[in-house]
Write a protein that holds these residues in place. Structure first.
Motif, mmCIF file in Angstrom:
data_model
loop_
_atom_site.group_PDB
_atom_site.id
_atom_site.type_symbol
_atom_site.label_atom_id
_atom_site.label_comp_id
_atom_site.label_asym_id
_atom_site.label_seq_id
_atom_site.Cartn_x
_atom_site.Cartn_y
_atom_site.Cartn_z
ATOM 1 N N VAL A 289 31.693 36.408 52.559
ATOM 2 C CA VAL A 289 31.957 36.252 51.024
ATOM 3 C C VAL A 289 32.688 37.524 50.877
ATOM 4 N N GLY A 290 33.865 37.937 50.249
ATOM 5 C CA GLY A 290 34.124 39.099 49.714
ATOM 6 C C GLY A 290 35.919 38.940 48.974
ATOM 7 N N LYS A 291 36.222 40.176 48.718
ATOM 8 C CA LYS A 291 37.586 40.062 48.168
ATOM 9 C C LYS A 291 38.557 40.526 49.545
ATOM 10 N N PHE A 292 38.716 39.514 50.154
ATOM 11 C CA PHE A 292 39.574 39.647 51.495
ATOM 12 C C PHE A 292 40.988 39.589 51.234
ATOM 13 N N LEU B 298 39.338 28.771 53.682
ATOM 14 C CA LEU B 298 39.399 29.814 52.805
ATOM 15 C C LEU B 298 39.366 29.228 51.371
ATOM 16 N N ILE B 299 38.259 29.465 50.732
ATOM 17 C CA ILE B 299 37.901 28.900 49.420
ATOM 18 C C ILE B 299 37.783 30.150 48.175
ATOM 19 N N TYR B 300 38.510 29.635 47.268
ATOM 20 C CA TYR B 300 38.882 30.835 46.486
ATOM 21 C C TYR B 300 39.347 30.129 45.013
ATOM 22 N N ARG B 301 39.472 30.999 44.120
ATOM 23 C CA ARG B 301 39.906 30.492 42.606
ATOM 24 C C ARG B 301 41.158 31.110 42.385
ATOM 25 N N THR B 302 42.062 30.453 41.633
ATOM 26 C CA THR B 302 43.431 30.927 41.134
ATOM 27 C C THR B 302 43.208 30.452 39.653
ATOM 28 N N ASP C 284 32.178 36.315 42.538
ATOM 29 C CA ASP C 284 32.768 37.013 41.407
ATOM 30 C C ASP C 284 34.476 36.980 41.265
ATOM 31 N N TYR C 285 34.654 36.717 39.973
ATOM 32 C CA TYR C 285 36.204 36.451 39.773
ATOM 33 C C TYR C 285 36.966 37.607 39.139
ATOM 34 N N GLY C 286 36.262 38.784 39.141
ATOM 35 C CA GLY C 286 36.652 40.086 38.689
ATOM 36 C C GLY C 286 36.078 40.083 37.140
ATOM 37 N N THR C 287 36.247 39.176 36.169
ATOM 38 C CA THR C 287 36.128 39.130 34.613
ATOM 39 C C THR C 287 35.081 38.267 34.506
ATOM 40 N N ASN D 194 46.163 39.168 47.397
ATOM 41 C CA ASN D 194 47.388 38.636 46.952
ATOM 42 C C ASN D 194 47.337 37.051 46.525
ATOM 43 N N LEU D 195 46.182 36.511 47.165
ATOM 44 C CA LEU D 195 45.835 35.095 46.725
ATOM 45 C C LEU D 195 44.922 34.997 45.436
ATOM 46 N N THR D 196 43.710 35.886 45.314
ATOM 47 C CA THR D 196 42.887 36.036 44.076
ATOM 48 C C THR D 196 42.475 37.308 44.084
ATOM 49 N N THR D 197 42.063 37.581 42.834
ATOM 50 C CA THR D 197 41.653 39.032 42.631
ATOM 51 C C THR D 197 39.876 38.929 42.667
ATOM 52 N N GLY D 198 39.538 37.775 42.844
ATOM 53 C CA GLY D 198 37.901 37.658 42.795
ATOM 54 C C GLY D 198 37.806 37.457 44.566
ATOM 55 N N ASP D 199 36.400 36.939 44.532
ATOM 56 C CA ASP D 199 35.724 36.774 45.784
ATOM 57 C C ASP D 199 36.492 35.566 46.259
ATOM 58 N N MET D 200 36.310 35.482 47.733
ATOM 59 C CA MET D 200 36.683 34.490 48.473
ATOM 60 C C MET D 200 35.681 33.839 49.537
#
Length: 192
Positions: A38-41, A67-71, A11-14, A44-50
Motif C-alpha cells: 500500500v502506498g502512493k505509487f 491495482l486498486i485505488y480511488r479517483t 489515505d486519499y490526501g484530503t 498520475n492515477l491517484t493522489t492517494g494511496d493505492m
C-alpha cells in the motif's frame, strides 16, 4: 486463502476511507492478495494511496497484479496480467524507482519451464493491461528459489535490486541500466 485484510484504510490526501476488499469476489484459485503493498505509487492515477496486490495464479496460472485505488469517489481497479503460461507472476515483488526517472517500476518473480526469473516492468502505472513488454529479465538456476524475496534498496546512492535465493541462502544485487539487469556487487552468502 488471501492474506489481504478484509478492510484496508487508504489515505486519499484530503481524507481517509476504508476500502473493503473481498477476495471471495475474485476467483479463489487466482491466489489474489497473496502479497500486497500500500502506498502512493502512481500519482498520475491517484493522489492517494493505492493497493497493489499480486495474484500469482491469475489467468490460468499466468499471474499478475491488481491495482486498486480511488479517483474522486469511485473505486477503480486495473489489472496487469502476465502473457506467459504458468508464469505465476507475483509470488514476490517490490515497487520503486530503480532508474531514477521519477516513475515507479515493478520488479517481480515469475516462473518458466526452465526455472525462476526476476522481471522488471518500468513505469508500471502507465503500462497496458498485459505485461508483455518486460524491460529486463534475469534467469535463476533451475530448481533454485531465485527471487523468493525481492527488495529495492538504496546502496551507495544507487537504487539496487536485492534478489534472494532461499535455496542457496544467497542475495544477488542488480542495477537496472539501459533495459538490462546488471550485477552490481558480489553476491552475499548468508551462513546459517
Amino acid at each position: 486463502m488471501s492474506l489481504l485484510p478484509a478492510t484496508t484504510v487508504l489515505d486519499y490526501g484530503t481524507s481517509q476511507a476504508a476500502v473493503s476488499l473481498n477476495p471471495s469476489s475474485e476467483n479463489s484459485e487466482d491466489a489474489y492478495g497473496t502479497h500486497f503493498k500500500v502506498g502512493k505509487f502512481c500519482p498520475n492515477l491517484t493522489t492517494g494511496d493505492m493497493i497493489v496486490a499480486s495474484a500469482p495464479k491469475y489467468a490460468y496460472g499466468k499471474g499478475g497484479f491488481g491495482l486498486i485505488y480511488r479517483t474522486t469517489a469511485v473505486k477503480t481497479q486495473k489489472r496487469l496480467a502476465h502473457t506467459d503460461n504458468n508464469a505465476q507472476a507475483g509470488t514476490a515483488f517490490d515497487i520503486g524507482d530503480i532508474n531514477d526517472d521519477g516513475k515507479n517500476d515493478l520488479v517481480f518473480q515469475s516462473q518458466t519451464a526452465s526455472g525462476p526469473r526476476v522481471e522488471v516492468l518500468s513505469d508500471f502505472c502507465n503500462s497496458g493491461w498485459t505485461m508483455n513488454t518486460e524491460d529486463a529479465v534475469i534467469n535463476g538456476v533451475p530448481g533454485s528459489r531465485f527471487g523468493e524475496d525481492i527488495h529495492i534498496v538504496k546502496l551507495n546512492n544507487s537504487n539496487e535490486i536485492a534478489v534472494v535465493d532461499g535455496a542457496s541462502n544467497e542475495i544477488h544485487f542488480y542495477v537496472f541500466k539501459e533495459k538490462q539487469l546488471i550485477t552490481s556487487r558480489p553476491r552475499y552468502l548468508h551462513n546459517t
